[in-house]
Design an enzyme around this catalytic site. Sequence first.
Site, mmCIF file in Angstrom:
data_model
loop_
_atom_site.group_PDB
_atom_site.id
_atom_site.type_symbol
_atom_site.label_atom_id
_atom_site.label_comp_id
_atom_site.label_asym_id
_atom_site.label_seq_id
_atom_site.Cartn_x
_atom_site.Cartn_y
_atom_site.Cartn_z
ATOM 1 N N SER A 1 -16.315 19.919 10.511
ATOM 2 C CA SER A 1 -17.264 20.295 9.489
ATOM 3 C C SER A 1 -17.624 19.156 8.535
ATOM 4 O O SER A 1 -18.632 19.244 7.840
ATOM 5 C CB SER A 1 -16.681 21.452 8.668
ATOM 6 O OG SER A 1 -15.501 21.031 7.982
ATOM 7 N N SER B 1 -11.660 18.999 11.452
ATOM 8 C CA SER B 1 -12.888 18.561 10.770
ATOM 9 C C SER B 1 -12.906 17.151 10.223
ATOM 10 O O SER B 1 -13.931 16.712 9.717
ATOM 11 C CB SER B 1 -13.225 19.522 9.635
ATOM 12 O OG SER B 1 -13.804 20.671 10.161
ATOM 13 N N LYS C 1 -16.798 14.832 0.349
ATOM 14 C CA LYS C 1 -17.291 16.081 0.949
ATOM 15 C C LYS C 1 -17.547 17.110 -0.146
ATOM 16 O O LYS C 1 -16.793 17.175 -1.120
ATOM 17 C CB LYS C 1 -16.224 16.582 1.940
ATOM 18 C CG LYS C 1 -16.639 17.766 2.800
ATOM 19 C CD LYS C 1 -15.527 18.117 3.806
ATOM 20 C CE LYS C 1 -15.841 19.309 4.663
ATOM 21 N NZ LYS C 1 -14.772 19.604 5.664
HETATM 22 N N1 GLN Z 1 -14.115 23.802 13.755
HETATM 23 C C1 GLN Z 1 -12.992 24.479 13.169
HETATM 24 C C2 GLN Z 1 -13.461 25.698 12.407
HETATM 25 O O1 GLN Z 1 -14.628 25.924 12.363
HETATM 26 C C3 GLN Z 1 -12.246 23.539 12.260
HETATM 27 C C4 GLN Z 1 -12.925 23.333 10.954
HETATM 28 C C5 GLN Z 1 -12.173 22.492 9.992
HETATM 29 O O2 GLN Z 1 -11.264 21.748 10.357
HETATM 30 N N2 GLN Z 1 -12.509 22.637 8.739
HETATM 31 O O3 GLN Z 1 -12.678 26.423 11.867
#
Ligand code: GLN
Length: 487
Positions: free
Chosen positions: A153, A177, A78
Amino acid sequence: MEFGTQTIQELLEGYQAKQFKPSEVIEGYLKNISERDEKLNSFLQVRPEETLANAKKLDGRMNEVNQLPLFGIPIAIKDNFLVEGWQATAGSKVLSGYVSPYTATSVQRLESMGAVIVGKVNCDEFAMGSSNENSAFGAVRNPWDLERVPGGSSGGSSAAVAAGLATVSLGTDTGGSIRQPASLCGLVGLKPTYGRVSRYGIVAYASSLDQVGPFSKTVWDSARVMEVMAGFDDRDATSSKRSVPKYTEELSSKRTFTLGVSRSWLEGVDPEVGKSFEAVLEAFKKMGGKVIDIDLPHTRYSLSTYYLIAPSEASSNLARYDGVHYGYRTPSAKSSEDLYSRSRGEGIGREVKLRIMLGTYALSAGYYDAFYLKANQVRRKIQEDFEKAFTQCDFVVSPTSPSTAFKLGEKTDDPLKMYLSDIFTLPVNLAGLPGLSVPCGLDSKNLPIGFQLIGKPFCESDLFTAAYQYEKVRGEFPLPSIAKGKG
Ligand code: GLN
């Protein structure tokens, strides 16, 4: 030979039998990326020459395949991880052009055990999102249906593995995510216990919630990556000194488990997801397990708690992107204040700005007690709910996501709807627990469904064991047709 669909285990067997060499495998994966990724937009950077040169070095070390647990395994990272010589944008324009001066501990451990990085993959900007539509470099598409999101994400990490562009990948999970995109793409995704994997060299989002974890096609592969990657790192003060089990060796232990289900938490789940989840419970019962009802009364505050704590920490962590320290600097500043505000204004995307404002507000004098402090007290209550549940059961189980992959654009105008995609994953980060998403079926639109096993702190081995047993009764999970070079 065609490459892309193999697991770590299969590639290692092939190397042991001298059926192919690392350079052949890596070449196969690089070819898949160049042929397929135009449709998916999962890769942000590939460096074919360097990658192939690394693989060729391994060609000369074939006799070490048994000493290097990830010998010649293609891995995607990532783009919020630092890897020396590679870019690290975290999906943001503000970091475009930034080249990492050093390598994250997690990545360094994988590379030292033979893994070969095939590229840096797309993600929501600063890991904020549930659909990978917040990336400054465009949305990622789901390999199962190109009109749908891969989850977020870490959408690039999930799409790349599902489409056969990498054998495994790394992501970060702050509120879901890793698990949510794994579920939406039909993969195994682990969010380890907070402190299990070093966060050194990761672009920070919300430091008390962030964890690094793997995406893979199978439980064995996830266990293999974890046994190499986890463990104490003196560069991360929150990393744990507990020893790391040989997860792959513990997978086959014959145990039965008690699963706890909080029925009130499951309200609002898509019926097809619900049905598939019930079938998982039945499968565990057939294996001799027990399913009991538990109560997690405070999980209903998870969303509001998370959206105070995560943005508060983010507003502090992201203050460094000011046009001076790193990355993007506006070309047209009239004063130093103008430089700061324009660089941030032009470099940072809408969702991230929203979170920074929310966090700054929650932390400001006069509001701190009412919002940030309160949220931390509720966070403690959520942890206690789980602690209590674990006196009665080995795991708490739930679907991973309330629905399967949704259409691109479907939730972008409604942040609350989008945030609800993480309703089953957020509390796990708030409580610092390990959570494993495992594919359990396909819906009538041929989209993957996943369920989540939540364990006690540092009980990743139990999660793997239970998931491994389930995987055996479920049978091999299909891959999208693009992974076989079709569609
Ligand atoms: N969807 C959640 C957020 O936007 C979790 C994102 C994540 O785990 N990085 O904060």
